[in-house]
Each structure stands twice: as C-alpha cells, then as structure tokens.
Design a protein around this motif. Structure first.
Motif, PDB file in Angstrom:
ATOM      1  N   ALA A   1       0.853  -1.184   0.000  1.00  0.00           N
ATOM      2  CA  ALA A   1       0.000   0.000   0.000  1.00  0.00           C
ATOM      3  C   ALA A   1       0.892   1.237   0.000  1.00  0.00           C
ATOM      4  O   ALA A   1       1.804   1.349   0.823  1.00  0.00           O
TER       5      ALA A   1
ATOM      6  N   GLN B   1      -6.465   0.573   4.422  1.00  0.00           N
ATOM      7  CA  GLN B   1      -6.916   1.823   5.044  1.00  0.00           C
ATOM      8  C   GLN B   1      -5.791   2.447   5.856  1.00  0.00           C
ATOM      9  O   GLN B   1      -5.234   1.824   6.765  1.00  0.00           O
TER      10      GLN B   1
ATOM     11  N   PRO C   1      -9.013  -4.210   0.477  1.00  0.00           N
ATOM     12  CA  PRO C   1      -8.777  -2.772   0.613  1.00  0.00           C
ATOM     13  C   PRO C   1      -7.708  -2.517   1.686  1.00  0.00           C
ATOM     14  O   PRO C   1      -7.492  -3.339   2.575  1.00  0.00           O
TER      15      PRO C   1
ATOM     16  N   VAL D   1       1.027   5.284   0.413  1.00  0.00           N
ATOM     17  CA  VAL D   1       0.265   6.405   0.983  1.00  0.00           C
ATOM     18  C   VAL D   1       0.935   7.711   0.555  1.00  0.00           C
ATOM     19  O   VAL D   1       2.120   7.929   0.827  1.00  0.00           O
TER      20      VAL D   1
ATOM     21  N   GLN E   1       5.452   3.447   1.929  1.00  0.00           N
ATOM     22  CA  GLN E   1       4.764   2.202   1.630  1.00  0.00           C
ATOM     23  C   GLN E   1       4.607   1.341   2.878  1.00  0.00           C
ATOM     24  O   GLN E   1       5.461   1.352   3.770  1.00  0.00           O
TER      25      GLN E   1
ATOM     26  N   SER F   1      -7.427   7.585   4.906  1.00  0.00           N
ATOM     27  CA  SER F   1      -7.863   7.340   3.528  1.00  0.00           C
ATOM     28  C   SER F   1      -7.924   5.838   3.296  1.00  0.00           C
ATOM     29  O   SER F   1      -7.245   5.057   3.969  1.00  0.00           O
ATOM     30  N   THR F   2      -8.761   5.456   2.355  1.00  0.00           N
ATOM     31  CA  THR F   2      -8.942   4.042   2.025  1.00  0.00           C
ATOM     32  C   THR F   2      -8.698   3.838   0.538  1.00  0.00           C
ATOM     33  O   THR F   2      -9.184   4.622  -0.295  1.00  0.00           O
ATOM     34  N   SER F   3      -7.956   2.808   0.211  1.00  0.00           N
ATOM     35  CA  SER F   3      -7.645   2.521  -1.186  1.00  0.00           C
ATOM     36  C   SER F   3      -8.858   1.967  -1.918  1.00  0.00           C
ATOM     37  O   SER F   3      -9.851   1.550  -1.305  1.00  0.00           O
TER      38      SER F   3
END
Length: 208
Positions: free
Chosen positions: A4, A57, A55, A6, A39, A67-69
């Motif tokens: 993920a 978050q 997902p 960010v 990351q 925020s959420t992907s």
C-alpha cells in the motif's frame, strides 16, 4: 505480498506516517507501518482459494486524514505444484542482548529439492504486533540462513519469526510454524578489593 502506497496530497508535510490496515472484505487481516518510501507491506499466505477483495486503510496522522484505497481483487487458485514443508530454527534461543544468532530455514518436498526464495517475517512478542517482512533469502540445496541480533534492555523480551516459501515451477508455497525468540539481558559480576586489609585506624584505604 500486498503493498500500500500512501501519498500526502495536501498539508504542511509531504510525507505521511503511521499505520495501514489491510482487510479481506470486511475481515481484518493485519496492519503494517509506513516505511521511508511511503509504503506499507504485508506478506501473507493465509488467503483461501477464491476471490478476495482487499482494501487498505491508512489510519491518518497528526497532519493528514485517514484514507482508504480502491479494492484490489486477489485471486487465489489451487496450487498445482508438489506440496512443501518449511521449517525455521534459531542457533541460540534464548540469546543474550546483542548476541548474533542465525535463523536457519529449510524447505523440503517430495521428489527433489525446492528452489527459489523464502521471505522471513518478524514481529514483536505481543499479539497486537503484526508480522513485517524482514529479509528475503535464496535457497541453496533447500536451505538458507539469516544472521541478526536483538537487544533486551534490563528485562527479557521476545520476538516472533516465521518463514514463507514463495514456491517455484515445481513446488508450492508453504509457511513455517511461528518461532518465538527470547532475548535475555547480559549477565555481569562485580568484585570489590581493598588496597590494605586489615588496615590501621585512620590509614587511607583504596577500594577498587
């Protein structure tokens, strides 16, 4: 392995920090801290066969909102390779604070010797700590080693490790049992000596 990323879109800082939470649908999988590259990385082999909506978050920090992907659909199929077994052991358990110890990984499978890489994951000894990738090592004759050391302070502490074999063209993925590594404080000894024992009244004495 899920990654993920960010990004800080607005705010006084161009870097977001904190924790990212990964989910399988509505089911919590694990969390990972954001690294210096912005990351958060999660490695898992716990997903069952089928489609999984993943997902991620971001929890937010002092300067950025959460925020959420978008949802990533991860497809897991039946492994077609030969089953494997992965083992993980420590050369010194418990070890002393600062002592170097070796983690030894072994991967076996019927009919030959598995090749490829093994990912070593680590976490603190508490159940709330999620596993994070520590190192990726290549198998040589079905084995690999990794050296590290840890520090305990004044009290014994524990850390957890596990290893995930990534599989190859012939052999399937497997995961080791969890290894708990104990780190004990180093021992010490104190001795006092006198420059003159016995001594006369009023005579200077040096204690060392």
């Amino acid at each position: 392995t899920f990654t993920a990323t960010v990004s800080a879109l607005t705010g006084p800082s161009t870097f977001a920090y904190g924790t990212v939470y990964f989910y399988d649908g509505a089911t919590y999988l694990a969390s990972a801290n954001i690294d210096a590259n912005g990351q958060a990385v999660l490695t898992t082999s716990a997903l069952s066969v089928g489609d999984h909506d993943i997902p991620a978050q971001f929890s937010g920090d002092t300067e950025h909102d959460y925020s959420t992907s978008a949802v990533l659909t991860q497809v897991v199929t039946e492994g077609s390779g030969t089953a494997t077994a992965t083992t993980l052991s420590s050369s010194a358990n418990p070890a002393f604070s600062g002592q170097t110890f070796t983690l030894t990984l072994g991967v076996t499978g019927a009919g030959g010797t598995p090749t490829g890489n093994v990912v070593i994951l680590s976490a603190c000894g508490e159940s709330y700590c999620s596993f994070q990738p520590l190192a990726t090592v290549a198998l040589v004759n079905g084995q690999a080693t990794y050296q590290t050391n840890l520090f305990s302070g004044y009290q014994p502490v524990s850390y957890r490790y596990k290893a995930v074999y990534a599989g190859d063209a012939t052999y399937s993925v497997s995961e080791s049992a969890e290894l708990t590594q104990t780190i004990n404080p180093g021992t010490s000894a104190t001795v006092v000596t006198s420059s003159s024992n016995p001594s006369r009244l009023g005579q200077p004495v040096t204690l060392t």
